[in-house]
Design an enzyme around this catalytic site. Structure first.
Site, PDB file in Angstrom:
ATOM      1  CG  HIS A 262      55.540  23.930 114.981  1.00  0.00           C
ATOM      2  ND1 HIS A 262      56.911  23.789 115.073  1.00  0.00           N
ATOM      3  CD2 HIS A 262      55.222  24.917 115.867  1.00  0.00           C
ATOM      4  CE1 HIS A 262      57.383  24.640 115.973  1.00  0.00           C
ATOM      5  NE2 HIS A 262      56.388  25.343 116.459  1.00  0.00           N
TER       6      HIS A 262
ATOM      7  CG  HIS B 185      53.868  28.219 116.621  1.00  0.00           C
ATOM      8  ND1 HIS B 185      53.995  27.505 117.784  1.00  0.00           N
ATOM      9  CD2 HIS B 185      52.549  28.559 116.527  1.00  0.00           C
ATOM     10  CE1 HIS B 185      52.809  27.420 118.378  1.00  0.00           C
ATOM     11  NE2 HIS B 185      51.915  28.045 117.630  1.00  0.00           N
TER      12      HIS B 185
ATOM     13  CG  ASP C 297      59.260  30.310 116.535  1.00  0.00           C
ATOM     14  OD1 ASP C 297      58.078  30.033 116.241  1.00  0.00           O
ATOM     15  OD2 ASP C 297      59.849  29.795 117.503  1.00  0.00           O
ATOM     16  CG  HIS C 298      59.695  26.438 114.394  1.00  0.00           C
ATOM     17  ND1 HIS C 298      60.610  25.472 114.765  1.00  0.00           N
ATOM     18  CD2 HIS C 298      59.399  27.117 115.537  1.00  0.00           C
ATOM     19  CE1 HIS C 298      60.837  25.557 116.068  1.00  0.00           C
ATOM     20  NE2 HIS C 298      60.104  26.533 116.562  1.00  0.00           N
TER      21      HIS C 298
ATOM     22  CG  HIS D 270      54.258  23.188 120.121  1.00  0.00           C
ATOM     23  ND1 HIS D 270      54.767  23.696 121.284  1.00  0.00           N
ATOM     24  CD2 HIS D 270      54.404  24.187 119.192  1.00  0.00           C
ATOM     25  CE1 HIS D 270      55.182  24.939 121.070  1.00  0.00           C
ATOM     26  NE2 HIS D 270      54.967  25.260 119.823  1.00  0.00           N
TER      27      HIS D 270
ATOM     28  CG  ASP E  52      58.891  24.614 119.221  1.00  0.00           C
ATOM     29  OD1 ASP E  52      60.035  24.392 118.846  1.00  0.00           O
ATOM     30  OD2 ASP E  52      58.365  25.742 119.144  1.00  0.00           O
TER      31      ASP E  52
ATOM     32  CG  HIS F  57      62.792  26.590 120.599  1.00  0.00           C
ATOM     33  ND1 HIS F  57      61.797  26.919 121.485  1.00  0.00           N
ATOM     34  CD2 HIS F  57      62.315  26.926 119.377  1.00  0.00           C
ATOM     35  CE1 HIS F  57      60.758  27.422 120.820  1.00  0.00           C
ATOM     36  NE2 HIS F  57      61.058  27.436 119.543  1.00  0.00           N
TER      37      HIS F  57
END
Lengths: 303, 303
Positions: A62, A64, A66-67, A142, A212, A270
């Protein structure tokens, strides 16, 4: 055949010293599959002495940061390393536009092709298949469109048992047996049955990556019996409300899903930066499902 | 007043273990100015224990990834930390589009404003001024539009010399002197001259950041006499041709520019990953200009 997972990052969105953003490398035979690519994934790959050039496919869950914020730096370094092989990137809508804009605005012309494969994060479906694995999407829930990925090893062939083979078979006859065929004489009669000289192949292995997401019991069916399940657990269960608000799971829920899905082993990761100590998360998940481990940076697990 | 520079990264485009992409923090009084923001700059800030919230202005030199790919992660973390203060970002055309696309496609709504200030990389001009500093662009010549930045401290006020002050001055009279005024009696006659009770302020300090660029002797005039010059030196001089082809400088050239510009001190950085040992680069630059140092990760220099 090698089938192993290396963890490059265990942090959730807020980074902290020593904990890095999400990225994992799944090695199946000679192929490396990169799963998510948080900022500085290329530094983590260097630390683990993983050759960038062996990565031909990247799966982003996805959008976001941090990914996926490590993707741009990795693409740039591949260019500097002289890559010419195409690179396949699987990810949700919007990622292609981000990549295209970055490349255009920074005047970067790659010497290799990026084959962007849009994934539908709402459906469970086969999105990729090669000689090693089949990859399926796993719909997550999410705050933005998000899917996990299920890697199923291709069925392996039954193994020829040397001791059961008659002497003096020709190379052609051995190849036919390897292909799964019986051997026939000139009249067409079977004189050596494939089943009599082979041992059954070990069952194909499977790895499921779930991050997530909020707790989704319906996921248990899709990942039923996998050898290894990675499930996010951003919070302890006393923060369930916060987990639900932010689209995340608790350690207890990760354990519950593993038990429900009857998987063989569970990895949790995570972790929220509020947890300096991770033992309480492990304890909580293990109470639901005993064979649980923390997915810490540098951990390599044979599936 | 504090005026110091901290180096966060010394690598050029190809990263290596232990050397990081370009980023620097200039601290002037209570303000922090971030100069370039390579991938994982936020990790470097954490290592140096620099509070993210103190950064209000970011200056990006050009759109090669090793100078700005850390921006997205930093903006995301500022959001997670609850920032509401606006953030000013200075940079070349295209950066605003990249930022806008990233934010839109990843569904990220920031709770603080980004005030993007487009810089003209071809002109030397004042682009920013506050109580601490004036910031000027320094045109570089690279493969893409690129500028350095010159930070000039605002002139400081002459310092009141306690021993020269008459006793029993009122607070209002002291404030008037601090503002640079003479004191007058009711008839308007000067009875205490500001010049007689003050010592001249030390000359304003200056820091010039020059990266990435080929050797530009005309730059010497723009950075003449600065207290500290950072100049890139990607290669040793035996690779001059490669430096020119790729829009970079050599260590000898960095030293030559420092000497030509009569600066006080030189820092060199942006080292090619081909140099495991950096001493030869330092030796080469120092031969041209003795007060030279390597701009290594974690180095803090008082200007």
């Amino acid at each position: 055949m090698e089938f192993e997972l290396t963890i490059l990052g265990s942090a959730s969105a807020t980074p902290m010293l020593g904990r890095h953003h999400t990225a994992q490398v799944l090695t199946v035979g000679r192929e490396l599959y990169l799963i998510d690519c948080g900022e500085a994934t290329q530094a983590r790959l260097m630390e683990q002495r993983i050759r960038f050039g062996r990565i031909n496919r990247i799966f982003i869950s996805h959008l976001h940061g941090d990914h996926f914020f490590g993707l741009f730096g990795l693409l740039g370094t591949l260019q500097l390393q002289g890559r010419t092989e195409p690179l396949q990137i699987f990810g949700p809508a919007g990622l292609d536009e981000i990549l295209t804009t970055q490349l255009r605005c920074s005047g970067m012309a790659l010497a290799y092709d990026i084959d962007f494969q849009l994934v539908d994060t709402e459906r469970h479906q086969l999105i990729f298949s090669d000689q090693q694995v089949q990859v399926y999407t796993l719909p997550m829930r999410h705050r933005v469109p998000c899917c996990g990925y299920l890697f199923r090893e291709q069925p392996r062939r039954p193994r020829l048992v040397k001791e059961s083979l008659p002497a003096a078979l020709t190379p052609e006859q051995l190849q036919a047996l390897s292909r799964g065929e019986d051997l026939r004489d000139e009249a067409g009669h079977v004189w050596l049955r494939h089943a009599d000289v082979t041992a059954p192949a070990p069952p194909p292995r499977a790895y499921a990556y779930c991050s997530d997401t909020v707790y989704l019991p319906e996921l248990a069916e899709l990942v039923h019996g996998v050898d290894l399940l990675y499930h996010e657990c951003t919070f302890l269960h006393d923060m369930l409300e916060r987990a639900q608000q932010t689209g995340h799971s608790t350690a207890r829920q990760a354990g519950q899903l593993a038990r429900l899905a009857q998987v063989k082993r569970l990895l949790i990761g995570h972790f929220s930066s509020r947890y300096r100590e991770l033992q309480p998360l492990l304890t909580e998940a293990s109470r639901e499902f005993e064979p649980t481990e923390l997915a810490l940076e540098g951990l390599t697990v044979t599936v």
